[in-house]
Enzyme design. Structure first.
Site, PDB file in Angstrom:
ATOM      1  N   SER A 166       0.777  -1.172   0.090  1.00 58.31           N
ATOM      2  CA  SER A 166       0.056   0.024  -0.103  1.00 58.31           C
ATOM      3  C   SER A 166       0.992   1.345  -0.034  1.00 58.31           C
ATOM      4  O   SER A 166       2.290   1.028  -0.060  1.00 58.31           O
ATOM      5  CB  SER A 166      -1.022  -0.052   1.120  1.00 58.31           C
ATOM      6  N   LYS A 167       0.169   2.511   0.194  1.00 53.03           N
ATOM      7  CA  LYS A 167       0.810   3.523  -0.020  1.00 53.03           C
ATOM      8  C   LYS A 167       2.078   3.689   1.019  1.00 53.03           C
ATOM      9  O   LYS A 167       3.081   4.537   1.192  1.00 53.03           O
ATOM     10  CB  LYS A 167       0.012   4.951   0.074  1.00 53.03           C
ATOM     11  N   ARG A 168       1.659   3.021   2.329  1.00 48.41           N
ATOM     12  CA  ARG A 168       2.651   2.963   3.266  1.00 48.41           C
ATOM     13  C   ARG A 168       3.900   2.437   2.954  1.00 48.41           C
ATOM     14  O   ARG A 168       4.992   2.923   3.363  1.00 48.41           O
ATOM     15  CB  ARG A 168       2.306   1.754   4.279  1.00 48.41           C
TER      16      ARG A 168
END
Ligand code: GLU
Length: 499
Positions: free
Chosen positions: A256-258
């Site tokens: 994910s963007k994490r």
């Protein structure tokens, strides 16, 4: 059977790495079997739609070389099929399901549904529609439909799930999966805004578009029994389902963007080659054997069979991508690399460098950096001193431990003289000239080469010195040596004064 596959993203944002991997697997599967790959935009959730997302998806696929083989529009490139343009078809199928008793209108308001969910939560029951409207009498149903229609509104249409028995389906990767029907919800087919749900529309489309194999993300496994029931209510055969393993971040959580950049085109901007990206994505859940990492696209096509898929989540390793990218950069011909670097240099070199950047100049410089580039975006920093009229030299970098500044200054000046006197400015000549100065001053090579390197580039790390000097050109090299010698002169005289 002709293989027909689809990539069916929802336009809810930029195409990310995980979705690109799904698209690639579908495309490779189609290519392997001489089949057809189509793109279908699943835009039935208007609230989640992001402007520009469709264009981003098309551009991302195009960058990877995964253009659809078929679609609306004459000639190529083919456009995507778009669900919002097929609403009438979904209404027809929903009506047929209602007529055959496999679906029913639901009049429950949002408030009623929220209260129902609250009651279920309080009682510790799984959430799901309580089927209030499934048992309405025909008269009541007709009366409610008429009342809604009078207000210009429509009911939600729900699927009437069998209340008992089991649903079994076969996943090509995961084997047979069975669930009890009582755990399945009377899911919504058509929403009150007239749009179908994904659950419904994609089944209709997969049928209409004669999709033979559905390769999609693992997250759809739990809903697949619903789709199986829907197919059976419609009397349609099932496609072959293949739910691909998740793409995980280095921390083994779903990517994910994490985990930093996940939008595919960010990698284009960061200087990754599409061919390296294809190779990299292909290995996220698929392998040729237990060791081969560098696999070009034609080999991928030749070997892309489903038995080489893995069930376990695939871990995204950015260092491996960087490494692979370097491998693909080194495989390019110098001419090709020149063409690929030009836009990056145009973008990244300081504005003080006149534009347009000369292709010929870049072509001369390519051999100096081809081995050293991990991404195309590294080039501007590695080459900037070839383009600037002069370089800034950090004085301490010119100094060499154990060698007086005065000797270094003399060394730079003598090097300038020797280089200026060369009739031909080749690597061999340059090296011989510098070695003469080294010998004359009784230094070791490194003791003079480092300050020369710093003098002409401003850097302590560069390609080989002789090649760098030749690439800079005689005039520039000599001028920079003289400028650095002048810088050293100040230190040298202070040091002299002190002694
Ligand atoms: N529209 C779904 C998504 O964006 C596609 C799922 C499928 O391939 O059936 O993930």
């Amino acid at each position: 059977m002709t293989v027909r596959v689809r990539f069916a993203p929802s336009p809810t944002g930029s195409l990310h790495l995980g979705a690109a991997r799904t698209a690639l697997f579908n495309w490779l599967f189609a290519r392997h079997h001489g089949g057809t790959f189509i793109l279908r935009i699943e835009d039935t959730d208007k609230e989640r739609e992001v402007p520009g997302a469709i264009e981003n998806i098309i551009e991302s696929l195009h960058w990877l070389g995964l253009d659809p083989d078929e679609g609306p529009g004459v000639g190529g490139p083919y456009g995507p099929y778009v669900q919002s343009q097929r609403l009438a078809r979904y209404h027809d199928v929903a009506e047929a399901l209602v007529a055959s008793g496999h679906a029913y209108p639901c009049f429950c308001s949002a408030e009623q549904l929220a209260a129902m969910r609250e009651r279920q939560r309080a009682a510790g029951l799984p959430p799901g529609y309580d089927r209030t409207c499934r048992t309405l009498s025909p008269e009541e149903r007709a009366a409610r439909l008429a009342a809604l229609a009078a207000e210009g509104r429509r009911p939600v249409i729900r699927f009437a799930m069998p209340l008992s028995g089991e649903t079994t389906w076969h996943d090509e990767l995961r084997g047979e999966i069975t669930v009890e029907n009582r755990t399945l919800d009377d899911f919504v087919l058509l929403k009150s805004d007239g749009y179908p749900t994904y659950n419904f529309a994609h089944v209709v489309d997969d049928h209409d578009m004669r999709i033979t194999h559905v390769l999609r993300a693992e997250e759809f496994v739990p809903s697949t029994p619903k789709f199986v029931q829907l197919h059976s209510a419609l009397g349609w055969p099932l496609p072959v389902y293949v739910h691909l393993p998740d793409v995980l971040g280095p921390d083994k959580k779903k990517l994910s963007k994490r985990h930093g950049a996940t939008a595919l085109l960010d990698y284009r901007e960061a200087g990754y080659l599409p061919e390296a990206m294809v190779n990299f994505l292909a290995l996220l859940g698929w392998s040729l054997d237990d060791h081969t990492e560098v696999i070009d696209c034609s080999t991928l096509i030749a070997y892309f069979t489903l038995d080489r898929l893995s069930k376990a989540g695939a871990i995204f390793n950015p260092e491996k991508l960087r490494w692979l990218n370097g491998v693909y950069i080194r495989r390019l011909s110098p001419e090709e690399l020149t063409d690929r670097l030009l836009p990056f240099l145009e973008r990244d070199l300081p504005t003080s460098v006149p534009r347009p950047i000369s292709r010929e100049r870049v072509r001369q410089l390519v051999p100096l950096v081809q081995e050293r580039l991990a991404t195309l975006a590294d080039a501007a920093d590695l080459l900037v001193y070839f383009f600037l009229p002069s370089v800034e030299v950090h004085l301490p970098d010119l100094l060499v431990k154990g060698v007086p500044a005065e000797t270094l200054q003399r060394g730079l000046l003598r090097a300038a003289e020797e280089l200026a006197a060369l009739p031909v400015f080749t690597e061999a000549q340059v090296l011989a000239a510098l070695d003469r100065v080294v010998a004359e001053l009784g230094l070791k090579r490194g003791q003079l080469f480092m300050p020369i390197r710093v003098a002409v580039t401003g850097r302590t790390q560069t390609p080989e010195l002789d090649r760098t000097l030749v690439a800079l050109g005689q005039e520039v090299a000599v001028a920079r040596l003289r400028a650095a010698a002048a810088q050293l002169a100040a230190v040298a005289s202070v040091a002299d004064g002190a002694t």
